[in-house]
Design a protein around this motif. Structure first.
Motif, PDB file in Angstrom:
ATOM      1  N   ARG A 205     -40.935  32.707 -56.226  1.00 36.16           N
ATOM      2  CA  ARG A 205     -40.542  31.290 -56.126  1.00 36.16           C
ATOM      3  C   ARG A 205     -41.228  30.422 -57.171  1.00 36.16           C
ATOM      4  NH1 ARG A 205     -41.528  28.763 -50.495  1.00 36.16           N
ATOM      5  NH2 ARG A 205     -40.065  27.231 -51.316  1.00 36.16           N
ATOM      6  N   ASP A 208     -39.642  28.358 -60.312  1.00 32.17           N
ATOM      7  CA  ASP A 208     -38.712  27.271 -59.978  1.00 32.17           C
ATOM      8  C   ASP A 208     -39.291  26.280 -58.983  1.00 32.17           C
ATOM      9  OD1 ASP A 208     -36.666  28.368 -61.563  1.00 32.17           O
ATOM     10  OD2 ASP A 208     -36.054  29.721 -59.955  1.00 32.17           O
ATOM     11  N   TYR A 209     -40.489  26.541 -58.493  1.00 33.00           N
ATOM     12  CA  TYR A 209     -40.973  25.770 -57.345  1.00 33.00           C
ATOM     13  C   TYR A 209     -41.110  24.265 -57.612  1.00 33.00           C
ATOM     14  CZ  TYR A 209     -43.422  24.729 -53.012  1.00 33.00           C
ATOM     15  OH  TYR A 209     -43.761  24.198 -51.791  1.00 33.00           O
ATOM     16  N   THR A 212     -37.429  23.067 -57.186  1.00 33.78           N
ATOM     17  CA  THR A 212     -36.815  23.176 -55.854  1.00 33.78           C
ATOM     18  C   THR A 212     -37.588  22.392 -54.808  1.00 33.78           C
ATOM     19  OG1 THR A 212     -38.030  25.235 -55.409  1.00 33.78           O
ATOM     20  CG2 THR A 212     -35.822  25.429 -56.379  1.00 33.78           C
ATOM     21  N   GLU A 216     -35.896  18.316 -57.657  1.00 34.41           N
ATOM     22  CA  GLU A 216     -34.505  18.231 -57.204  1.00 34.41           C
ATOM     23  C   GLU A 216     -34.341  17.335 -55.971  1.00 34.41           C
ATOM     24  OE1 GLU A 216     -33.200  22.264 -56.869  1.00 34.41           O
ATOM     25  OE2 GLU A 216     -33.394  22.633 -59.034  1.00 34.41           O
TER      26      GLU A 216
END
Length: 364
Positions: A205, A208-209, A212, A216
């Motif tokens: 993860r 991209d953590y 995300t 986002e």
């Protein structure tokens, strides 16, 4: 009578909810009226400058959010509304915010040993995540920049022998004080947090953590965050955001970690960010350290660092004049990007002039 009171309460609740503005894809805009106070702010923030000598203030972006609405925005040079700007050490506060989401997911506790999540710190077993967030690791670190590069730990970490694996380079430093007992500002501490996050959320993860977990959900579309060669985010220095996107982080913090109807950051995490480090001694830095944020609080008998701003003001600050100020009591978020090379920029002066231009019209 009871029904009438209930109806009145619901009406007031509805009006309150309607008054609270959140940005969608774009910021709601209500431009502030021009006047002498605004002119004084612009005269200070955007003076003529000889770029050849790099002397004086150079503001690249100045943006003000009041009550969740964009009320002022100006750019200079190559920077525009959609330009992700290098934030330098504002990246540290961004990493603290990302960690806050993981904290809310129950993935760690502040008192956890940092070595639990980053094994090269095993030689410092008493060092906790809270200590790193307070820049109080006790590691013997020299945060000198271009004016003293030969003895600078941070120059070595970013550009020479430590640049491939910044966290491991930092972890290899000896201790000068017990963890949690002394403040010493350290970009290395921030990069140790970035390395710990990889274990906290898991390698799958991690890459991209920040997007995300934080960017986002807030509608941030233009963020860039560089890594070292191990794939670890350079939490000390290398996040890039537009001024509008950075202001979303400020609004999140101004509203105690809430974004719309979602509590993205636990309120106790935001409270920790805004609590002064207990062992800070006055005048060790330009403001009082909290949990990887800077506070306008009196410390050790000294007056608050920015006397012309309210004591609840807190900020994310970066090299060469990067700043985001959050003033919850006046419902203001101010983002300022720049390229100041001579040290003439003053946080207090900009805060004073911005409040004169904008805070006086805040509705009670």
């Amino acid at each position: 009578m009871f029904k009438g009171v209930s109806l009145l309460f619901l009406l007031l609740l509805g009006l309150t909810a309607q008054a609270e503005t959140w940005p969608g894809e774009q910021w709601p805009t209500t431009p502030a009226a021009p006047g002498p106070a605004l002119q004084a702010l612009e005269t200070y923030a955007f003076p003529p400058r000889d770029d050849a000598s790099r002397q004086g203030i150079r503001t690249d972006a100045l943006l003000v959010i009041r009550d969740g609405q964009l009320i002022y925005e100006r750019y200079a040079g190559p920077t525009k509304a959609d330009t992700p700007h290098l934030t330098w050490s504002i990246s540290k506060s961004l990493m603290a915010t990302v960690l806050g989401v993981a904290y809310g997911e129950g993935r760690f506790k502040l008192e956890d040993p940092a070595a639990k999540f980053y094994s090269p710190l095993a030689r410092h077993p008493k060092l906790t995540l809270a200590d790193l967030l307070h820049w109080a690791s006790g590691l013997d670190w020299q945060e000198d920049y271009e004016y003293a590069p030969l003895k600078s730990s941070v120059v070595a970490m970013l550009y020479t022998r430590g640049h491939q694996d910044m966290a491991r380079f930092t972890a290899g430093h000896d201790a000068y004080a017990p963890p949690g007992q002394a403040f010493r500002y350290s970009s290395g501490d921030s990069n140790l947090l970035a390395a710990a996050l990889k274990t906290i959320v898991g390698p799958a993860r991690y890459a991209d953590y920040p997007w995300t977990a934080l960017f986002e959900p807030l509608g941030i579309r233009h963020a860039v965050w560089e890594t070292d060669t191990t794939g670890t985010f350079v939490a000390s220095s290398y996040a890039y955001l537009t001024a509008r996107d950075l202001a979303r982080i400020g609004l999140l913090m101004a509203r105690d970690g809430r974004w719309g109807d979602r509590q993205l950051l636990p309120a106790d995490w935001v409270a920790f960010n805004r609590q002064p480090f207990a062992h800070y001694q006055a005048h060790q830095d330009e403001a009082v350290p909290g949990g990887h944020w800077w506070l306008n609080r009196a410390a050790d008998g000294a007056a608050q660092p920015w006397p012309d701003a309210p004591p609840d003001t807190f900020a994310a600050l970066g090299h060469w004049g990067q700043a985001m100020y959050v003033i919850p009591s006046e419902r203001l978020v101010i983002v300022r990007y720049g390229d100041d090379r001579d040290g003439s920029y003053r946080h207090n002066e900009l805060l004073k002039l911005a409040r004169q231009a904008f805070a006086g019209t805040v509705q009670p």
